[in-house]
Enzyme design. Structure first.
Site, PDB file in Angstrom:
ATOM      1  CD  GLU A   1      41.639  27.821  39.673  1.00 64.89           C
ATOM      2  OE1 GLU A   1      40.619  27.149  39.970  1.00 64.89           O
ATOM      3  OE2 GLU A   1      42.780  27.515  40.064  1.00 64.89           O
ATOM      4  CG  HIS A   2      40.735  26.535  35.367  1.00 64.21           C
ATOM      5  ND1 HIS A   2      40.502  26.024  36.627  1.00 64.21           N
ATOM      6  CD2 HIS A   2      42.079  26.471  35.172  1.00 64.21           C
ATOM      7  CE1 HIS A   2      41.667  25.663  37.167  1.00 64.21           C
ATOM      8  NE2 HIS A   2      42.635  25.927  36.315  1.00 64.21           N
TER       9      HIS A   2
ATOM     10  CG  HIS B   1      40.721  20.106  41.955  1.00 67.50           C
ATOM     11  ND1 HIS B   1      41.980  19.630  42.177  1.00 67.50           N
ATOM     12  CD2 HIS B   1      40.743  20.608  40.690  1.00 67.50           C
ATOM     13  CE1 HIS B   1      42.737  19.829  41.104  1.00 67.50           C
ATOM     14  NE2 HIS B   1      42.004  20.424  40.185  1.00 67.50           N
TER      15      HIS B   1
ATOM     16  CD  GLN C   1      39.539  22.212  37.224  1.00 67.48           C
ATOM     17  OE1 GLN C   1      40.050  22.749  38.190  1.00 67.48           O
ATOM     18  NE2 GLN C   1      40.196  21.322  36.478  1.00 67.48           N
TER      19      GLN C   1
ATOM     20  CG  HIS D   1      59.915  67.612  51.372  1.00 74.61           C
ATOM     21  ND1 HIS D   1      59.709  67.313  52.701  1.00 74.61           N
ATOM     22  CD2 HIS D   1      59.710  66.437  50.699  1.00 74.61           C
ATOM     23  CE1 HIS D   1      59.395  66.022  52.820  1.00 74.61           C
ATOM     24  NE2 HIS D   1      59.385  65.476  51.616  1.00 74.61           N
TER      25      HIS D   1
ATOM     26  CG  ASP E   1      44.942  21.591  35.718  1.00 70.40           C
ATOM     27  OD1 ASP E   1      44.944  22.819  35.910  1.00 70.40           O
ATOM     28  OD2 ASP E   1      43.954  20.865  35.964  1.00 70.40           O
TER      29      ASP E   1
END
Lengths: 430, 430
Positions: free
Chosen positions: A327-328, A262, A259, A420, A361
């Protein structure tokens, strides 16, 4: 990698630090993004072509913004057969997982004639954004398009920035075709989001825009939210590995780095109860960095947002994982399924030492477009849900309404909404 | 009400006209809203108390911002028993409908040891906003809280503006208690949204904010989106009645007015294939307006956004309903269920002449917090889904990963993500 003791103050600092990466803190780009949105909204294609020339150095106009069948054919010629075969295997797994997320309309009827229900309808036209830039991500293409396709969306418009030669990367294009994109347009960045939100002469407006992108794309998506729907706003990638002494330090180190590569804002965190594992992982990461092609990015990412946190207990480690809401999340402990049941917040959960994050992934089937930056506390992975919407169904018989009509009138009167009340009353006036 | 022929140009003008009411077009309030958000973020309680004094003319501080049990008891004393009984009946219907929306975690395991799944978790803490202002809406309280409660949210924080006397309307409070709010705080407007998004000394930050409000509330919700989750952004109320010659003009007119009474931006549209019905409905609305307490608002609303559209065919009428994507849609035609199957876009669909719209506002069970302003093309009614989120689950055995490890490595290499490839590779290194 630095090793720190996990206590309240370390955790507090870390949480504050991670949030610095939030798109909330990029206000300085907002005016620029807003200008792009307004220009495209007002001037349409003309503005789009000019931005594409400026940002992508590509000459694009109405005659070549749409990827042609010929270009697709050409792309197939440029992609290795072995890679195409892998894309097809992966696609099959992604389709099979997402098919289980499908939702259907339902209705209930009662003896008095009352029918209540929920009608599920696919969105009609969606836009999927696929970034270009630093690298080429055919896997993102599959992950964006498959859930829309499974949901039954009729028109899937993909946009992606062209290279300076005016072409789209062949692998991206092949992935789009395989996954089932209806059309592909050559436009990227905030201008692509503007096109999808407002439409131009060349490209029609969509109902929803999905897919990750850089900060300009993220800010543009947030700005058009409400005018169209969007998926959650993507931030930098994140991994948190929750491990005890049973974990293999070499595997843990390799997964953290997967990761970190990235970008420099990516975050890689190990939370462990084992001091020995902490030290070994730290050494292993140093070794790996020397051998990896993206070693420089990895080193910067680890310096910025890489942490090894030593926890007093598994419970403290789990609490921290829930607070970070990564996230992971990888769980590599003695009894990983039990730990998983205690996880409240994570985009995707990888269980056991053979469930390495890149498996998710590329291949396993679940979506890799996941909530980042703590938003796993309230957002979900991209899914078929994103491409479905619901309408309530209400049908009462005269008999059923008669039994409750005075109640409804009284409730409406209590809210001082007399028209109403009147609409119920007129149906039972003598 | 004006009667117009439904053709392409009428429709185009009408669609453009309706979108004028979008929160997108209220940029002039944005700076003010942003200032309130920033002030509350930085100064916490102090800023909140000062805004409450300014906007609600109420003296609120840390000692009285939380509604006490005594105040709740007092509120029960002030609410008629008959109204309480109606609230309870309505609550039962709302709970029973929303229970059918519940979603559950699922897992699938294969012979090779692969386990894939989806974990469904309720949000931990949510904020529901209930407007005060022009009228009091206990029904909104029920509609906000029940789906969160059914989803299993542990902490439901309600905020609502206090009156100048520092009290919350007793009916609102009783509804909150009945529906199951954990706590109620006296704060309204954009400052309430800021409190829920960032937290202050008195009130903790939530994961998601739901509930309708005025333009300041809508803009504040949009601004904090991403930092927390929100439901869709509410615009002015809308009704579209799709009717043929079988409809009762008196009922149709009464139902149109029931939405027009909300405010001057509300929209009430009849699309019909029957000229006779068109004329009768126009006359009936004129008659009703004279007798209704909110006649002045209704007249303005109809002048602004009231239309009777005469369609050449039922198909053209249905197409128009789909393009307008109204918050509420009534179908009063010969074969209303068949027409319903052709409806793609609507918040809630009311079928047949006894399914008057206020039945859904107060009693039937489906949520009355619905997508407005054409957003029914991509948004859904507030539901249990809004209070659930998902995490993917991936668990591979060594055996299962070994079969595909070369494929994954190759896919990662194709994306030039070598650390991704490495993390799979290390697991099978000799």
């Amino acid at each position: 990698m630095r090793i720190e003791k996990l206590d309240e103050s370390t955790k507090k600092n870390l949480l504050a630090d991670l949030l610095k990466r939030s798109p909330d803190n990029y206000g300085q780009y907002e005016a620029g993004v807003r200008e792009i949105l307004n220009e495209v909204k007002e001037k349409g294609d003309k503005a789009v072509f000019s931005y594409t020339e400026k940002f992508d150095k590509a000459k694009i106009d109405a005659s070549n913004i749409l990827v042609t069948e010929e270009e697709v054919k050409e792309a197939y010629g440029q992609v290795e057969n072995s890679l195409l075969a892998i894309i097809r295997k992966s696609l099959k797994n992604i389709e099979s997982y997402h098919a289980k997320q499908m939702q259907y309309s339902w209705f209930d009827s009662k003896p008095d004639g009352t029918i209540l229900g929920q009608k599920v309808t696919a969105l009609r036209r969606v836009g999927v954004y696929v970034p270009g830039g630093k690298a080429v991500y055919p896997s993102s293409v599959l992950m964006n398009i498959v859930p829309a396709k499974v949901a039954g969306v009729r028109e899937i418009i993909m946009t992606t920035p062209p290279g300076a030669d005016g072409k789209v990367n062949p692998v991206t294009l092949v992935a789009a075709k395989e996954a089932g994109a209806t059309v592909v347009y050559k436009v990227g960045g905030a201008q692509a989001i503007a096109v999808l939100a407002y439409g131009t002469e060349s490209i029609p407006k969509v109902d929803k825009i999905t897919g990750p992108g850089n900060i300009y794309v993220a800010l543009a998506k947030k700005a058009v939210y409400g005018h169209v729907s969007i998926d959650s706003i993507a931030g930098p990638s994140e991994i948190l590995v929750l491990a005890d002494e049973t974990a293999n330090p070499r595997y843990v180190a390799a997964d953290l780095l997967s990761q970190a590569e990235h970008d420099e804002l990516a975050s890689a965190i190990l939370v462990t109860t084992s001091q020995e594992l902490a030290q070994k992982v730290s050494l292993e990461t140093d070794e790996f960095i020397k051998t990896l092609s993206r070693g420089e990015i990895i080193q910067k990412s680890l310096d910025n947002y890489g942490h090894i946190l030593l926890a007093d207990s598994l419970e403290a480690a789990i609490d921290t994982a829930n607070e970070i809401a990564s996230e992971h999340l990888e769980i590599v402990t003695k009894d990983p399924f039990t730990v998983m049941t205690k996880i409240r917040n994570a985009g995707a959960i990888f269980i056991g030492e053979y469930s390495s994050e890149p498996l998710g992934d590329y291949f396993a089937g679940p979506n890799h477009i996941l909530p980042t930056n703590g938003t796993a506390k309230f957002f979900s992975p991209l899914s078929v849900d994103d491409f479905l919407k619901k309408s309530s169904i209400i049908s009462y018989s005269r008999e059923a309404l008669e039994v409750v009509h005075l109640d409804i009138e009284k409730f409406a009167q209590a809210e001082q909404l007399t028209a109403h009340a009147n609409s119920i009353k007129v149906r039972f006036d003598k």
